[in-house]
Design an enzyme around this catalytic site. Structure first.
Site, PDB file in Angstrom:
ATOM      1  N   CYS A   2       8.262 -12.933  -9.776  1.00  0.00           N
ATOM      2  CA  CYS A   2       9.047 -11.947  -9.610  1.00  0.00           C
ATOM      3  C   CYS A   2       8.413 -10.672  -9.166  1.00  0.00           C
ATOM      4  O   CYS A   2       7.176 -10.371  -9.354  1.00  0.00           O
ATOM      5  CB  CYS A   2       9.975 -11.924 -10.591  1.00  0.00           C
ATOM      6  SG  CYS A   2      10.656 -13.311 -10.966  1.00  0.00           S
ATOM      7  N   ARG A  27       7.158 -11.435  -3.417  1.00  0.00           N
ATOM      8  CA  ARG A  27       6.860 -12.007  -4.747  1.00  0.00           C
ATOM      9  C   ARG A  27       8.066 -12.842  -5.299  1.00  0.00           C
ATOM     10  O   ARG A  27       7.968 -13.535  -6.115  1.00  0.00           O
ATOM     11  CB  ARG A  27       6.678 -10.893  -5.700  1.00  0.00           C
ATOM     12  CG  ARG A  27       5.322 -10.215  -5.446  1.00  0.00           C
ATOM     13  CD  ARG A  27       5.109  -9.187  -6.784  1.00  0.00           C
ATOM     14  NE  ARG A  27       4.919  -9.919  -7.851  1.00  0.00           N
ATOM     15  CZ  ARG A  27       3.918 -10.457  -8.424  1.00  0.00           C
ATOM     16  NH1 ARG A  27       2.745 -10.206  -7.473  1.00  0.00           N
ATOM     17  NH2 ARG A  27       3.779 -10.912  -9.416  1.00  0.00           N
ATOM     18  N   TRP A  75      12.645 -14.550  -8.279  1.00  0.00           N
ATOM     19  CA  TRP A  75      12.311 -15.823  -7.821  1.00  0.00           C
ATOM     20  C   TRP A  75      12.575 -16.601  -8.941  1.00  0.00           C
ATOM     21  O   TRP A  75      11.910 -16.791  -9.739  1.00  0.00           O
ATOM     22  CB  TRP A  75      10.671 -16.008  -7.227  1.00  0.00           C
ATOM     23  CG  TRP A  75      10.428 -17.243  -6.556  1.00  0.00           C
ATOM     24  CD1 TRP A  75      10.698 -17.790  -5.351  1.00  0.00           C
ATOM     25  CD2 TRP A  75       9.863 -18.584  -7.210  1.00  0.00           C
ATOM     26  NE1 TRP A  75      10.241 -18.868  -5.204  1.00  0.00           N
ATOM     27  CE2 TRP A  75       9.720 -19.372  -6.182  1.00  0.00           C
ATOM     28  CE3 TRP A  75       9.397 -18.744  -8.538  1.00  0.00           C
ATOM     29  CZ2 TRP A  75       8.915 -20.543  -6.734  1.00  0.00           C
ATOM     30  CZ3 TRP A  75       8.953 -19.899  -8.855  1.00  0.00           C
ATOM     31  CH2 TRP A  75       8.823 -20.602  -7.893  1.00  0.00           C
ATOM     32  N   ASN A 100       8.849 -10.240 -15.049  1.00  0.00           N
ATOM     33  CA  ASN A 100       8.117 -11.447 -14.422  1.00  0.00           C
ATOM     34  C   ASN A 100       7.259 -12.528 -15.340  1.00  0.00           C
ATOM     35  O   ASN A 100       6.465 -11.856 -16.102  1.00  0.00           O
ATOM     36  CB  ASN A 100       7.179 -10.666 -13.380  1.00  0.00           C
ATOM     37  CG  ASN A 100       6.313 -11.573 -12.693  1.00  0.00           C
ATOM     38  OD1 ASN A 100       6.548 -12.619 -12.454  1.00  0.00           O
ATOM     39  ND2 ASN A 100       5.033 -11.030 -12.341  1.00  0.00           N
ATOM     40  N   GLY A 101       7.513 -13.710 -15.077  1.00  0.00           N
ATOM     41  CA  GLY A 101       6.829 -14.660 -15.960  1.00  0.00           C
ATOM     42  C   GLY A 101       7.729 -15.556 -16.548  1.00  0.00           C
ATOM     43  O   GLY A 101       8.874 -15.723 -16.178  1.00  0.00           O
ATOM     44  N   GLU A 485      -4.201 -27.834   6.346  1.00  0.00           N
ATOM     45  CA  GLU A 485      -3.713 -26.409   6.318  1.00  0.00           C
ATOM     46  C   GLU A 485      -2.861 -26.064   7.700  1.00  0.00           C
ATOM     47  O   GLU A 485      -1.874 -25.527   7.563  1.00  0.00           O
ATOM     48  CB  GLU A 485      -4.893 -25.333   6.561  1.00  0.00           C
ATOM     49  CG  GLU A 485      -4.800 -23.997   6.519  1.00  0.00           C
ATOM     50  CD  GLU A 485      -3.873 -23.410   5.597  1.00  0.00           C
ATOM     51  OE1 GLU A 485      -3.715 -23.780   4.593  1.00  0.00           O
ATOM     52  OE2 GLU A 485      -3.414 -22.091   5.695  1.00  0.00           O
ATOM     53  N   LYS A 489       1.229 -25.057   7.241  1.00  0.00           N
ATOM     54  CA  LYS A 489       1.768 -23.874   7.880  1.00  0.00           C
ATOM     55  C   LYS A 489       2.961 -24.111   8.539  1.00  0.00           C
ATOM     56  O   LYS A 489       4.019 -23.383   8.420  1.00  0.00           O
ATOM     57  CB  LYS A 489       0.685 -23.351   8.879  1.00  0.00           C
ATOM     58  CG  LYS A 489      -0.324 -22.373   8.453  1.00  0.00           C
ATOM     59  CD  LYS A 489      -0.007 -21.049   8.005  1.00  0.00           C
ATOM     60  CE  LYS A 489       0.153 -21.038   6.606  1.00  0.00           C
ATOM     61  NZ  LYS A 489      -0.833 -21.151   5.524  1.00  0.00           N
ATOM     62  N   GLU A 492       5.706 -24.768   5.829  1.00  0.00           N
ATOM     63  CA  GLU A 492       6.243 -23.628   5.086  1.00  0.00           C
ATOM     64  C   GLU A 492       7.117 -22.683   5.970  1.00  0.00           C
ATOM     65  O   GLU A 492       8.088 -22.422   5.276  1.00  0.00           O
ATOM     66  CB  GLU A 492       5.024 -22.761   4.774  1.00  0.00           C
ATOM     67  CG  GLU A 492       4.093 -23.082   3.698  1.00  0.00           C
ATOM     68  CD  GLU A 492       2.957 -22.236   3.375  1.00  0.00           C
ATOM     69  OE1 GLU A 492       2.624 -21.959   2.369  1.00  0.00           O
ATOM     70  OE2 GLU A 492       2.015 -22.040   4.395  1.00  0.00           O
ATOM     71  N   HIS A 508      -4.791 -47.006   9.156  1.00  0.00           N
ATOM     72  CA  HIS A 508      -4.656 -47.950   7.761  1.00  0.00           C
ATOM     73  C   HIS A 508      -3.253 -47.602   7.362  1.00  0.00           C
ATOM     74  O   HIS A 508      -2.934 -47.371   6.040  1.00  0.00           O
ATOM     75  CB  HIS A 508      -5.773 -47.323   6.671  1.00  0.00           C
ATOM     76  CG  HIS A 508      -7.078 -47.749   6.947  1.00  0.00           C
ATOM     77  ND1 HIS A 508      -7.353 -49.124   7.269  1.00  0.00           N
ATOM     78  CD2 HIS A 508      -8.101 -46.892   7.416  1.00  0.00           C
ATOM     79  CE1 HIS A 508      -8.591 -49.074   7.526  1.00  0.00           C
ATOM     80  NE2 HIS A 508      -9.265 -47.750   7.550  1.00  0.00           N
ATOM     81  N   LYS A 607       4.917 -15.277  -2.218  1.00  0.00           N
ATOM     82  CA  LYS A 607       3.620 -15.066  -1.990  1.00  0.00           C
ATOM     83  C   LYS A 607       2.577 -15.293  -3.184  1.00  0.00           C
ATOM     84  O   LYS A 607       1.470 -15.882  -2.856  1.00  0.00           O
ATOM     85  CB  LYS A 607       3.372 -13.712  -1.471  1.00  0.00           C
ATOM     86  CG  LYS A 607       2.142 -13.153  -0.818  1.00  0.00           C
ATOM     87  CD  LYS A 607       1.681 -13.804   0.257  1.00  0.00           C
ATOM     88  CE  LYS A 607       0.350 -13.231   0.702  1.00  0.00           C
ATOM     89  NZ  LYS A 607      -0.148 -14.533   1.820  1.00  0.00           N
TER      90      LYS A 607
HETATM   91  C1  G6P Z   1       1.567 -19.580  -3.159  1.00  0.00           C
HETATM   92  C2  G6P Z   1       1.470 -19.034  -1.592  1.00  0.00           C
HETATM   93  C3  G6P Z   1       0.437 -19.505  -0.819  1.00  0.00           C
HETATM   94  C4  G6P Z   1      -0.853 -19.618  -1.468  1.00  0.00           C
HETATM   95  C5  G6P Z   1      -0.790 -19.991  -2.837  1.00  0.00           C
HETATM   96  C6  G6P Z   1      -2.157 -19.792  -3.507  1.00  0.00           C
HETATM   97  O1  G6P Z   1       1.989 -20.840  -3.152  1.00  0.00           O
HETATM   98  O2  G6P Z   1       2.864 -19.218  -0.992  1.00  0.00           O
HETATM   99  O3  G6P Z   1       0.442 -19.145   0.449  1.00  0.00           O
HETATM  100  O4  G6P Z   1      -1.887 -20.345  -0.645  1.00  0.00           O
HETATM  101  O5  G6P Z   1       0.290 -19.434  -3.750  1.00  0.00           O
HETATM  102  O6  G6P Z   1      -2.133 -18.255  -3.753  1.00  0.00           O
HETATM  103  P1  G6P Z   1      -3.496 -17.604  -3.979  1.00  0.00           P
HETATM  104  O7  G6P Z   1      -3.017 -15.972  -4.015  1.00  0.00           O
HETATM  105  O8  G6P Z   1      -4.037 -18.106  -5.543  1.00  0.00           O
HETATM  106  O9  G6P Z   1      -4.414 -17.677  -2.889  1.00  0.00           O
END
Ligand code: G6P
Length: 612
Positions: A2, A27, A75, A100-101, A485, A489, A492, A508, A607
């Protein structure tokens, strides 16, 4: 997860807090709220479900006015997104709290408070804090004393902001396990989860340490107390990135802007770290050389996109330094009995430096007491990771706002290549090999610009994906994590189910999924696995699968029926994973735009995940 913002100012704080929430929306964005103490000393609150814009619309018709206030973007963890669950939470209209937490002992506290007649209006863990404060403030005499008393009884992680009608020009805050900074204004003071939230009012910040409690009061007075309760001074630091970093500029989305920033930020990541023919080991800090000499093993631990960067680095480190490397996701690492061979360096990667799983893993590793030390590769100066790791390498990507990580990933890879070369240097990597890679690193920003020039071609390819429900990404060697990756993407931001496989593993099992409805995306740099990859692609084509291949201009792959090929400029195979990431980012971006999803703030994600 949050976002918190708070202010004690000389003016109405509504718009300062609202702008702060907009900047913190990355956040969390399922609901938002704000409370202020108005001029009659009454607590006034507005909350709304949805994005910060929903709160802004509510405030446009029913505004708040007051010189001090607290605000929050949520969140959800405890309780679904709803107005009663949105922060601030209040107790008896006297006190308001943003958090937050996660408060781990909220259940027994809730039972205790309910038995004492406190009525709960939400399903959140946070509301217990409001009621505890109300109870303690009856005997404590002032908010700060009551607050210190309450936080000493909380288990879990928190960043908090609190205000009360009894002291309308005071906000108190605390951090333990979640980020919180103090913004230092002129006769004004602020709190936020991230300095970005406050760049419109100040560029001077105090980064609170674990266990700190802070009291902001009128005239910009800031008092800080450490975990033992002693009054302490913390340094004021000036924020380095200009405020422009937090705006989209001419781009439609932050993600697109951040993709296009990659040539510049990769150049920034290299700046001052390359000598003529080798990497400057000193750029890792004065103790780095001695530490690197002692390294016999490496454990890399991270989450999400950062974990994928670690996976790529394993190929580089093992190949160029001969040091065995183990890579693991942070949420798994800390819950098993980790065997730490002698001479093991712990490496963590994090864009934010605040990811709860990653931080917990770092602390767990350091508590083991048998690691050589820790290297943190991070993008956010002053973050928890940077403060706690023994060595740091900053990735210099600048603020990344889009939830889907792009420039943070490629700068992490750049930093990891620098680390590989620094470690290689102290461990006797041949000079010519070092010089060749250093030269190629210098070319990398220019090559990235060339690849970004393929944007229109990639946008044209993306139309084939908009109606698909699944996609398969293939890569071999260090390009397997790049395929992972790419799949992440796409998942996501376009919500298309995507999986990645090492191309040789296709036969396999996953080959059973391949038909004309399953697009298969592959990266084919010119490396020694190319011929094997070509055979794997034939296997797909023979089953009617549509292939989309990003290939080196020299590999002799040409478009044919069912095979779309986009050529990338030739690059040294070791650096190809960085370059080949870019078209996959652009592909996901354009597919998401076609599908009309919320590119910068995809559903259910955040994020910076500061809860476990
Ligand atoms: C969240 C974000 C991802 C990110 C991950 C790790 O899940 O949505 O995009 O890769 O956290 O975040 P960091 O800040 O530790 O790289």
């Amino acid at each position: 997860m949050c976002g918190i913002v708070a202010a004690v100012a000389q003016r109405n704080v509504q718009n300062i807090l609202l702008e702060g929430l907009r900047r913190l929306e990355y956040r969390g964005y399922d609901s938002a709220g704000m409370a202020v103490c108005d001029k009659h000393g009454a607590l006034k609150r507005q909350r709304a479900v949805g994005k910060v814009q929903a709160l802004a619309e509510r405030l446009a018709s029913e505004s708040l006015a007051g010189n001090s206030g607290i605000a929050h973007t949520r969140w959800a963890t405890h309780g679904r997104p709803s107005e009663p669950n949105a922060h601030p939470h209040q107790s008896r209209e006297r006190l308001a709290v943003v958090h937050n937490g996660i408060i781990e002992n909220h259940e027994p506290l809730r039972e205790e408070l309910s038995a004492q007649g406190y009525v709960f209006e939400s399903e959140t863990d946070t509301e217990v804090i409001a009621h505890l404060l109300e109870r303690e403030s009856r005997t404590a005499g002032d908010l700060l004393t009551a607050f210190k008393q309450v936080v000493s009884g909380l288990d879990g992680a928190y960043a908090l902001g609190v205000m009360t009608v009894d002291e309308p020009e005071v906000v108190v805050g605390a951090r333990k396990g979640s980020p919180l900074v103090v913004g230092v204004g002129i006769d004004e003071a602020f709190l936020a989860s991230d300095p970005l939230a406050l760049l419109q009012v100040t560029d001077r910040f105090i980064y609170l340490l674990e266990g700190d409690v802070v009291r902001l009061s009128s005239g910009g007075r800031i008092e800080i107390f450490d975990a033992s309760g002693a009054a302490v001074e913390r340094p004021i630091q000036t924020f380095e990135h200009g405020d422009g970093a937090a705006s989209k500029g001419d781009y439609r989305h932050y993600m697109l802007k951040e993709i296009h920033e990659q040539p510049a930020v990769i150049a920034a990541a290299l700046e001052g770290r390359l000598g003529d023919r080798s990497v400057l080991v000193e750029s890792f800090g004065p103790d780095a050389e001695a530490l690197f000499r002692a390294v016999r093993n490496i454990h890399i631990v991270a989450c999400g996109t950062s974990y994928h960067a670690g996976m790529v680095a394993r190929y580089w480190l093992e190949r160029y330094t001969g040091v065995p490397v183990q890579v693991e996701v942070a949420s798994e690492y800390r819950y098993r009995r980790v065997v730490v061979p002698e001479g093991t360096l712990f490496v963590t990667l994090s864009q934010s430096g605040e990811t709860a799983d990653t931080m917990a893993a770092l602390r767990f590793a350091m508590q083991q007491g048998n690691y050589l030390g820790s290297l943190g590769i991070c993008n956010v100066p002053g973050s928890s990771l940077v403060r706690e790791a023994s060595l740091n390498l900053m990735t210099q990507a600048g603020p990344e706002i889009g939830v889907a990580s792009t420039k943070a990933f490629t700068t992490q890879l750049t930093a990891l290549m620098l680390f590989t070369l620094a470690l290689g240097r102290v461990r006797g990597m041949p000079d010519d090999e070092q010089a060749e890679l250093v030269e190629e690193l210098r070319r990398l920003p220019g090559l990235c610009s060339q690849v970004l020039g393929l944007d229109a071609d990639i946008e044209a390819l993306s139309t084939a994906f908009a109606e698909k429900h699944h996609a398969l990404f293939l890569g071999r060697g260090a390009h397997f994590p790049i395929a992972q990756e790419g799949a992440l993407k796409l998942k996501e931001i376009s919500y298309i189910h995507a999986e990645a496989y090492p191309a040789g593993e296709l036969k396999h099992g996953p080959l059973a999924l391949v038909d004309s409805e399953m697009p298969v995306i592959s990266v084919a740099p010119n490396d020694d696995l190319l011929d094997k990859l070509k055979s794997n692609l034939q296997e797909v084509r023979a089953r009617g699968g549509e292939l989309y291949v990003f290939a080196d201009e020299n590999v002799g792959l040409t478009p044919a029926e069912g095979i779309s090929v986009l050529h990338l400029p030739h690059i040294h195979e070791a650096l190809a994973p960085i370059l080949y990431t870019l078209p996959l980012q652009l592909l996901s971006y354009h597919v998401a735009v076609l599908k009309g999803t919320d590119v910068d703030q995809p559903r259910n994600l955040a994020k910076s995940v500061t809860v476990e």
